[in-house]
Each structure stands twice: as C-alpha cells, then as structure tokens.
Motif scaffolding. Structure first.
Motif, PDB file in Angstrom:
ATOM      1  N   ILE A  15     -16.406 -75.317  -5.797  1.00  0.00           N
ATOM      2  CA  ILE A  15     -16.071 -74.429  -6.899  1.00  0.00           C
ATOM      3  C   ILE A  15     -15.474 -73.182  -6.269  1.00  0.00           C
ATOM      4  CG2 ILE A  15     -16.967 -73.053  -8.808  1.00  0.00           C
ATOM      5  CD1 ILE A  15     -19.142 -75.219  -9.111  1.00  0.00           C
ATOM      6  N   VAL A  16     -14.223 -72.911  -6.595  1.00  0.00           N
ATOM      7  CA  VAL A  16     -13.489 -71.816  -5.967  1.00  0.00           C
ATOM      8  C   VAL A  16     -13.544 -70.599  -6.887  1.00  0.00           C
ATOM      9  CG1 VAL A  16     -11.305 -71.123  -4.916  1.00  0.00           C
ATOM     10  CG2 VAL A  16     -12.001 -73.524  -4.850  1.00  0.00           C
ATOM     11  N   ALA A  17     -14.354 -69.632  -6.508  1.00  0.00           N
ATOM     12  CA  ALA A  17     -14.587 -68.450  -7.348  1.00  0.00           C
ATOM     13  C   ALA A  17     -13.298 -67.681  -7.618  1.00  0.00           C
ATOM     14  CB  ALA A  17     -15.628 -67.542  -6.689  1.00  0.00           C
ATOM     15  N   ARG A  18     -12.436 -67.538  -6.624  1.00  0.00           N
ATOM     16  CA  ARG A  18     -11.225 -66.740  -6.805  1.00  0.00           C
ATOM     17  C   ARG A  18     -10.196 -67.413  -7.702  1.00  0.00           C
ATOM     18  NH1 ARG A  18     -10.560 -68.641  -1.427  1.00  0.00           N
ATOM     19  NH2 ARG A  18      -8.600 -69.735  -1.125  1.00  0.00           N
ATOM     20  N   CYS A  19     -10.466 -68.651  -8.091  1.00  0.00           N
ATOM     21  CA  CYS A  19      -9.575 -69.387  -8.996  1.00  0.00           C
ATOM     22  C   CYS A  19     -10.298 -69.672 -10.311  1.00  0.00           C
ATOM     23  CB  CYS A  19      -9.112 -70.689  -8.347  1.00  0.00           C
ATOM     24  SG  CYS A  19      -8.084 -70.458  -6.909  1.00  0.00           S
ATOM     25  N   ASN A  20     -10.983 -68.666 -10.813  1.00  0.00           N
ATOM     26  CA  ASN A  20     -11.724 -68.796 -12.069  1.00  0.00           C
ATOM     27  C   ASN A  20     -12.715 -69.960 -12.041  1.00  0.00           C
ATOM     28  OD1 ASN A  20     -10.386 -66.591 -13.237  1.00  0.00           O
ATOM     29  ND2 ASN A  20      -8.661 -67.903 -13.791  1.00  0.00           N
ATOM     30  N   ASN A  21     -13.362 -70.136 -10.911  1.00  0.00           N
ATOM     31  CA  ASN A  21     -14.378 -71.181 -10.726  1.00  0.00           C
ATOM     32  C   ASN A  21     -13.849 -72.592 -10.967  1.00  0.00           C
ATOM     33  OD1 ASN A  21     -16.379 -69.343  -9.961  1.00  0.00           O
ATOM     34  ND2 ASN A  21     -16.900 -68.936 -12.097  1.00  0.00           N
ATOM     35  N   GLN A  22     -12.573 -72.799 -10.688  1.00  0.00           N
ATOM     36  CA  GLN A  22     -12.018 -74.150 -10.794  1.00  0.00           C
ATOM     37  C   GLN A  22     -12.557 -75.013  -9.665  1.00  0.00           C
ATOM     38  OE1 GLN A  22      -7.838 -74.647 -11.424  1.00  0.00           O
ATOM     39  NE2 GLN A  22      -7.704 -72.831 -12.723  1.00  0.00           N
ATOM     40  N   LYS A  23     -12.594 -76.305  -9.904  1.00  0.00           N
ATOM     41  CA  LYS A  23     -13.084 -77.238  -8.888  1.00  0.00           C
ATOM     42  C   LYS A  23     -11.931 -77.718  -8.018  1.00  0.00           C
ATOM     43  CE  LYS A  23     -16.945 -78.846 -11.636  1.00  0.00           C
ATOM     44  NZ  LYS A  23     -17.548 -79.981 -12.332  1.00  0.00           N
TER      45      LYS A  23
END
Length: 142
Positions: A15-23
């Motif tokens: 889960i990438v926080a800097r990408c709006n929590n996108q997977k």
C-alpha cells in the motif's frame, strides 16, 4: 504444507501512502541459494579499511534481480497502462528502470521481505567472526 520447489511467480502487494494508499503488486521469483548467500555477503562492505553499511543499495540491487513484473493494467505512464509482459502490445521495455526511478523504496522493501523475512521474531542476526576474519571498524589500521 511448504512445497520444496522454487516458484517463478510469487506476488507481494504494497500500500503506497504517497499514492493515496493505492495498492502496488509486484511479481517476483524465489531467489536461488547462491543469491541468498551473495545478498548476505554484500550487506556490509570493506572500503579503504572502513566497514560500510551497504544494505539499502544491496536491497535495491537484489530486489531488481528477483522482480519479474506486475499485473496488467496496474501501472501507467502518462495516463496509459504499461505492461511488464513482452507479449502485450503495451509492453514497455524500460519498465524496471521506471519502477526503480519512482518506487525504489518498494523494491527495497520487497528485497527485505524476501531475503530477510525468515528471521524469527524481532531478533537481530548476530555474526561470529574468527580472529582472522575480523573487520576493522572506524579508523583502525588493520
């Protein structure tokens, strides 16, 4: 039951926080025994008589070696989906370099999980060096 065989297509999702929590899901292969040994040996380097922590660069290098791709329609460039699969029309031969440029932290974390994830509990590994194998620390003259 654990299968005693190497897998060429494992997957790990972040889960990438800097990408709006996108997977972000990456496919990876199991490292070979020789790669595991080399990975451990490359964690610390001796340069000009000093011991250098090489763990971050090491994780990046070995992470790139085991990543085999990502799911279709999972990553885009300039609004267009790209593929890591050579048989697809939207295959981008530079996908690994693009992934490294933007998501080096994810590659590093994947390598950490795959190569170091078998440690038990919160224990840090310990090293026992023979007298002749000792590494000089700091400004020692050895």
């Amino acid at each position: 039951m654990i299968e005693l065989d190497f897998s060429e297509k494992n997957e790990c999702t972040f889960i990438v926080a800097r990408c709006n929590n996108q997977k972000l899901t990456l496919y990876y292969r199991d490292p070979k025994t020789e790669e595991r040994v080399a990975y451990s040996a490359d964690m610390i380097k001796k340069i000009s008589g000093k011991v250098i922590d090489n763990s971050i660069q090491n994780r990046l290098n070995y992470g790139k070696k085991i990543i085999t791709g990502f799911p279709e329609d999972h990553i885009s460039l300039n609004g267009e989906a790209i593929s890591s699969d050579q048989s697809k029309l939207n295959y981008n031969p530079d996908w690994m370099n693009l992934l490294e440029k933007i998501y080096a932290d994810v590659i590093i974390k994947l390598a950490y999980l795959v190569f170091e994830g078998t440690l038990v509990g919160n224990e840090m590994p310990t090293f026992s060096l023979e007298e002749s194998d000792s590494l000089p620390l700091g400004n020692s003259s050895s």
